[in-house]
Design a protein around this motif. Sequence first.
Motif, PDB file in Angstrom:
ATOM      1  N   ARG A 198      26.671 -12.441   3.111  1.00  0.00           N
ATOM      2  CA  ARG A 198      26.896 -13.766   3.701  1.00  0.00           C
ATOM      3  C   ARG A 198      25.597 -14.539   3.782  1.00  0.00           C
ATOM      4  NH1 ARG A 198      29.582 -10.012   6.476  1.00  0.00           N
ATOM      5  NH2 ARG A 198      31.840 -10.014   6.246  1.00  0.00           N
ATOM      6  N   HIS A 249      46.055 -16.211   5.321  1.00  0.00           N
ATOM      7  CA  HIS A 249      44.754 -16.543   4.785  1.00  0.00           C
ATOM      8  C   HIS A 249      43.699 -15.610   5.349  1.00  0.00           C
ATOM      9  CE1 HIS A 249      41.720 -19.106   3.114  1.00  0.00           C
ATOM     10  NE2 HIS A 249      41.061 -18.974   4.239  1.00  0.00           N
ATOM     11  N   ARG A 250      42.788 -15.219   4.494  1.00  0.00           N
ATOM     12  CA  ARG A 250      41.695 -14.378   4.946  1.00  0.00           C
ATOM     13  C   ARG A 250      40.395 -15.097   4.634  1.00  0.00           C
ATOM     14  NH1 ARG A 250      44.600 -12.321   7.732  1.00  0.00           N
ATOM     15  NH2 ARG A 250      45.844 -10.440   7.453  1.00  0.00           N
ATOM     16  N   GLY A 251      39.518 -15.050   5.543  1.00  0.00           N
ATOM     17  CA  GLY A 251      38.236 -15.662   5.275  1.00  0.00           C
ATOM     18  C   GLY A 251      37.922 -16.734   6.290  1.00  0.00           C
ATOM     19  N   TRP A 252      36.772 -17.250   6.123  1.00  0.00           N
ATOM     20  CA  TRP A 252      36.271 -18.205   7.093  1.00  0.00           C
ATOM     21  C   TRP A 252      36.573 -19.599   6.583  1.00  0.00           C
ATOM     22  CZ3 TRP A 252      33.480 -16.036  11.244  1.00  0.00           C
ATOM     23  CH2 TRP A 252      33.092 -16.949  12.214  1.00  0.00           C
ATOM     24  N   ALA A 253      37.716 -20.093   7.046  1.00  0.00           N
ATOM     25  CA  ALA A 253      38.267 -21.296   6.446  1.00  0.00           C
ATOM     26  C   ALA A 253      37.297 -22.472   6.487  1.00  0.00           C
ATOM     27  CB  ALA A 253      39.556 -21.663   7.139  1.00  0.00           C
ATOM     28  N   ALA A 254      36.694 -22.679   7.631  1.00  0.00           N
ATOM     29  CA  ALA A 254      35.860 -23.871   7.785  1.00  0.00           C
ATOM     30  C   ALA A 254      34.716 -23.851   6.781  1.00  0.00           C
ATOM     31  CB  ALA A 254      35.321 -23.944   9.198  1.00  0.00           C
ATOM     32  N   VAL A 255      34.142 -22.677   6.637  1.00  0.00           N
ATOM     33  CA  VAL A 255      33.004 -22.550   5.741  1.00  0.00           C
ATOM     34  C   VAL A 255      33.455 -22.651   4.293  1.00  0.00           C
ATOM     35  CG1 VAL A 255      31.160 -21.023   5.066  1.00  0.00           C
ATOM     36  CG2 VAL A 255      31.830 -21.142   7.436  1.00  0.00           C
TER      37      VAL A 255
ATOM     38  N   ALA B   6      32.414 -17.005  19.468  1.00  0.00           N
ATOM     39  CA  ALA B   6      33.370 -16.813  18.377  1.00  0.00           C
ATOM     40  C   ALA B   6      33.999 -15.434  18.488  1.00  0.00           C
ATOM     41  CB  ALA B   6      32.671 -16.940  17.027  1.00  0.00           C
ATOM     42  N   ILE B   8      35.992 -12.832  16.077  1.00  0.00           N
ATOM     43  CA  ILE B   8      36.223 -12.647  14.642  1.00  0.00           C
ATOM     44  C   ILE B   8      37.086 -11.406  14.440  1.00  0.00           C
ATOM     45  CG2 ILE B   8      35.104 -12.170  12.429  1.00  0.00           C
ATOM     46  CD1 ILE B   8      32.717 -13.666  14.444  1.00  0.00           C
ATOM     47  N   GLU B  11      39.174  -8.335   9.806  1.00  0.00           N
ATOM     48  CA  GLU B  11      38.999  -8.687   8.403  1.00  0.00           C
ATOM     49  C   GLU B  11      37.990  -9.814   8.215  1.00  0.00           C
ATOM     50  OE1 GLU B  11      41.911  -8.559   9.938  1.00  0.00           O
ATOM     51  OE2 GLU B  11      43.079  -6.975   8.968  1.00  0.00           O
ATOM     52  N   ASN B  12      37.215 -10.068   9.241  1.00  0.00           N
ATOM     53  CA  ASN B  12      36.131 -11.041   9.158  1.00  0.00           C
ATOM     54  C   ASN B  12      36.600 -12.467   8.920  1.00  0.00           C
ATOM     55  OD1 ASN B  12      34.161  -9.205   9.709  1.00  0.00           O
ATOM     56  ND2 ASN B  12      33.813  -8.725   7.550  1.00  0.00           N
ATOM     57  N   TYR B  13      37.651 -12.838   9.584  1.00  0.00           N
ATOM     58  CA  TYR B  13      37.938 -14.264   9.610  1.00  0.00           C
ATOM     59  C   TYR B  13      38.066 -14.675  11.070  1.00  0.00           C
ATOM     60  CZ  TYR B  13      42.824 -12.967  10.288  1.00  0.00           C
ATOM     61  OH  TYR B  13      43.988 -12.451  10.763  1.00  0.00           O
ATOM     62  N   PRO B  14      37.742 -15.906  11.355  1.00  0.00           N
ATOM     63  CA  PRO B  14      37.632 -16.282  12.765  1.00  0.00           C
ATOM     64  C   PRO B  14      38.992 -16.380  13.439  1.00  0.00           C
ATOM     65  CG  PRO B  14      37.269 -18.159  11.370  1.00  0.00           C
ATOM     66  CD  PRO B  14      37.438 -16.996  10.459  1.00  0.00           C
ATOM     67  N   ILE B  17      36.765 -19.914  17.519  1.00  0.00           N
ATOM     68  CA  ILE B  17      35.354 -20.308  17.519  1.00  0.00           C
ATOM     69  C   ILE B  17      35.236 -21.616  18.266  1.00  0.00           C
ATOM     70  CG2 ILE B  17      35.529 -21.341  15.215  1.00  0.00           C
ATOM     71  CD1 ILE B  17      32.520 -20.328  14.931  1.00  0.00           C
ATOM     72  N   HIS B  29      29.253 -22.497  12.483  1.00  0.00           N
ATOM     73  CA  HIS B  29      30.103 -21.707  11.608  1.00  0.00           C
ATOM     74  C   HIS B  29      29.243 -20.864  10.684  1.00  0.00           C
ATOM     75  CE1 HIS B  29      34.313 -22.795  12.210  1.00  0.00           C
ATOM     76  NE2 HIS B  29      33.867 -23.964  12.643  1.00  0.00           N
ATOM     77  N   VAL B  32      27.349 -18.115  12.670  1.00  0.00           N
ATOM     78  CA  VAL B  32      28.180 -16.980  13.052  1.00  0.00           C
ATOM     79  C   VAL B  32      28.574 -16.195  11.814  1.00  0.00           C
ATOM     80  CG1 VAL B  32      30.334 -16.300  14.131  1.00  0.00           C
ATOM     81  CG2 VAL B  32      29.022 -18.178  15.086  1.00  0.00           C
ATOM     82  N   HIS B  33      28.865 -16.943  10.768  1.00  0.00           N
ATOM     83  CA  HIS B  33      29.296 -16.294   9.538  1.00  0.00           C
ATOM     84  C   HIS B  33      28.218 -15.367   8.995  1.00  0.00           C
ATOM     85  CE1 HIS B  33      30.222 -16.394   5.104  1.00  0.00           C
ATOM     86  NE2 HIS B  33      31.300 -15.861   5.632  1.00  0.00           N
TER      87      HIS B  33
END
Lengths: 944, 145
Positions: A198, A249-255, B6, B8, B11-14, B17, B29, B32-33
């Motif tokens: 990351r 959905h998987r993942g950090w949507a905003a990013v 945050a 999380i 599976e590492n999605y928020p 936050i 974001h 934290v990410h």
Amino acid sequence: MRKHVGDLCLQAGMLQDSLVHYHMSVELLRSVNDFLWLGAALEGLCSASVIYHYPGGTGGKSGARRFQGSTLPAEAANRHRPGAQEVLIDPGALTTNGINPDTSTEIGRAKNCLSPEDIIDKYKEAISYYSKYKNAGVIELEACIKAVRVLAIQKRSMEASEFLQNAVYINLRQLSEEEKIQRYSILSELYELIGFHRKSAFFKRVAAMQCVAPSIAEPGWRACYKLLLETLPGYSLSLDPKDFSRGTHRGWAAVQMRLLHELVYASRRMGNPALSVRHLSFLLQTMLDFLSDQEKKDVTQSLENYTSKCPGTMEPIALPGGLTLPPVPFTKLPIVRHVKLLNLPASLRPHKVKSLLGQNMSTKSPFIYSPIIAHNRGEERSKKIDFQWVQGDVCEVQLMVYNPMPFELRVENMGLLTSGVEFESLPAALSLPAESGLYPVTLVGVPQTTGTITVNGYHTTVFGVFSDCLLDNLPGIKTSGSTVEVIPALPRLQISTSLPRSAHSLQPSSGDEVSTNVSVQLYNGESQQLIIKLENIGMEPLEKLEVTSKVLTTKEKLYGDFLSWKLEETLAQFPLLPGKVATFTINIKVKLDFSCQENLLQDLSDDGISVSGFPLSSPFRQVVRPRVEGKPVNPPESSKAGDYSHVKTLEAVLNFKYSGGPGHTEGYYRNLSLGLHVEVEPSVFFTRVSTLPASSTRQCHLLLDVFNSTEHELTVSTRSSEVLILHAGECQRMAIQVDKFNFESFPESPGEKGQFANPKQLEEERREARGLEIHSKLGIHWRIPSLKRSGEASVEGLLNQLVLEHLQLAPLQWDVLVDGQLCDREAVAACQVGDPVRLEVRLTNQSPRSVGPFALTVVPFQDHQNGVHNYDLRDTVSFVGSSTFYLDAVQPSGQSACLGALLFLYTGDFFLHIRFHEDSTSKELPPSWFCLPSVHVRALEVQA
Amino acid sequence: MAVCVAVIAKENYPLYIRSTPTENELKFHYMVHTSLDVVDEKISAMGKALVDQRELYLGLLYPTEDYKVYGYVTNSKVKFVMVVDSSNTALRDNEIRSMFRKLHNSYTDVMCNPFYNPGDRIQSRFVSLGRAFDNMVTSMMIQVC
């Protein structure tokens, strides 16, 4: 100087010597407080140790060596040229460093070499010394990076990240943009190395942004895009929409969203609109749940802008880096929830001829089509649907869609994707209101060949992006199967009739659907012709036609054939080519009950008594035969007139089974139904029916009270052509003389053949048959002259048991013969006074059982025509022998006779009444069986 | 005092936050990410240690110029990340620890809510307990500063 010697030794590959020299130089430099040199010496010590410990080189080989090799010149130069490039490579150093780990490595390990932990410590020390000099940033950075590499080898990521963290904060002034980018790239690379994907992605992104920083005169969008693409895995983002279609959905949507936006922007600035369209549609498709309403609007706005230049396609886009961008179908714009293949409309649905080959599965069940079976089979065969489409006919698929967008969604060019059969899809355009609920959309197409068709998906054009959406890939979609058999073409029949269309629609049972409805209004007893035009509007010749009818169950009892037709004339016009018309005529005949219930019963009961008595052969009754009694309409009856005029309805369905063309050879046919709705208005009623015995035992009078319930003048006629005129609402009595019927001779046939052992049913049938015969004999017709309408009237419904019995010939047939002549009716037997008259009573038993014995007494009397009967005739008539006869028991269908004689002493008209002796046997039989004709004898003077 | 909190998922999605300076949300974001790298690293390092006696609190993940990032991971691998202003030197490690514990407790409450679908975002408008969680976070944010 020691350090310098160490450097040289290291470059020369003399590891052992260099270590010694470095140690010495460190000691020396510590005392003189030359921190820069001290740091350099420490670093040299470290590098030598590293080489010693990790002869394979650190990290990525070329990178590691490069930096180590560059140490010395950079360091040496740093006093004069602060901000020297890291990229400067000494080729000599490069080769010597890695390749010559030397054979002597083993020997001096214990002495001067640093342990792995010490290496890090020394690096830390060195870095802290470097940091004291502002212009030593580059060296510090280098030292940091080197330390990180060492740590990466030692798998001590946490500490490595600390070093890197520190490296980030090293203030390097006056770096060129290119250097900045390089620096960030290296940072990202190192983070990658220690497994911080990351962080690595973050720095890569920063590097990408640096490429296009506003301060740069010529922004490297291409490089930026490339770097951005490299960040994708770090944000666990895949550009394949398939990875998103499954589950949540998987993942950090905003990013991820931010990154996609940048990708879109970069690709646009790169001058590759197709790419940006692809990225943008991907963004829209995958991030739809995370976009705010305003963002949705913005994204679609820009997407439309791009697509106006370059429409989105379904081809994968290959990137120079070897990466291909798979196509992005908009499965969420609109979201399809339910896909259902529609059967053809009922009138066009093909049916399999059952008898043919018997391969049809549904032959097991008595139904041609049953929704239950279809349902079960749908589950069993998973996706095969239990109906057929027909080649050349428009077939429909219904989709339930909804629009998740906060604005109106225009979907264009929406069509079906199919396989298996050549299918001409007719695209549709639709516009879905904002955030609509489930919205049915029907997609149509025409299969061009036969076979099995599978509906795989649909294609759309939304915001100028073409997408092919396959049903298999859609989440949360409900289908009831997508495979349908397409059978060969069949003709299509269109029906038009001479009658007006009906607003009524019939709801017949079990899956039949009525395509057309017609209605007609008729008077009870009236018949009408219905002309049906059959037009072949299909492409195939119509070769075969079958017509069946089904009268829907009504409460009304229907007499006679409601619908009758002759198919032969129509069939003569076959085969019917496309566009040709044939006609077909159907006779509608309505004959409902002509009785009216309550009145009938009470009237009969009081008349019935009078009939059951001995038949009176009153002469005046014989004279006025069709007697018309003007009967005033009773007030209660007129009030009930509303009841009579109650309109009854009859409904029937005509089924046309037709076939032709290639479909016919395959054994398919089509079914077209015509609903017929007949309103029956009452015409005449027989309010009362009764019988009067006629003079002859073989005949009787039927008295009918006829009521005209129409609003018009009406004439009633019978077979014997007597015409009775009835005004509206008038009720009159008419009498019809009828021969008695011998019902027993025929009605058994229907009862015998069936196994309907039900006696009630048998009785019913027998009754019907009798009614039919009576009806045909009477032939009562009515006519409304003003409307020029006419029809029949039938008494079938109102003949009750009592009346029927009177109308029936008694099974015991009595014949009285005077002088050997059959004496019946009004025939007068003549005889001479003084001569004995032979009297013979003959009994024919037609009943199924033996009767008798009977005793009969002959009673002579004179009718004075004034109602007085003179029975005192002892002086005028004498019996030869006994006046009482005895008849033996008569077997079924047997005959027996008894003889006697009379002697008339005076002239005159005499009547002979033959009377039974009351005894027990005769009581068992109905009295009407013992109706003996009266005998009229005229005694005359002896002719001289 | 916390600038950003945050939650999380494994599976590492928020799941949740929230940050106080809302105008620069994306920065947090990213912060934290990227901190998840460190969390992952620490977890994998700890994996070798005894699982039972594992300390949930991960301590300082990494400092930046303006902020300090602290981490906390539950036994079910749900991560809590808190960003604290580094100027706030008064904040002790123990306080951070107790804040995390509080956060963990309210997260447990959320999970206990039968109407909460595990894996969904914690949204205050749908789940009433989500609102309670929200309030708790708000209180943590304004506690000192």
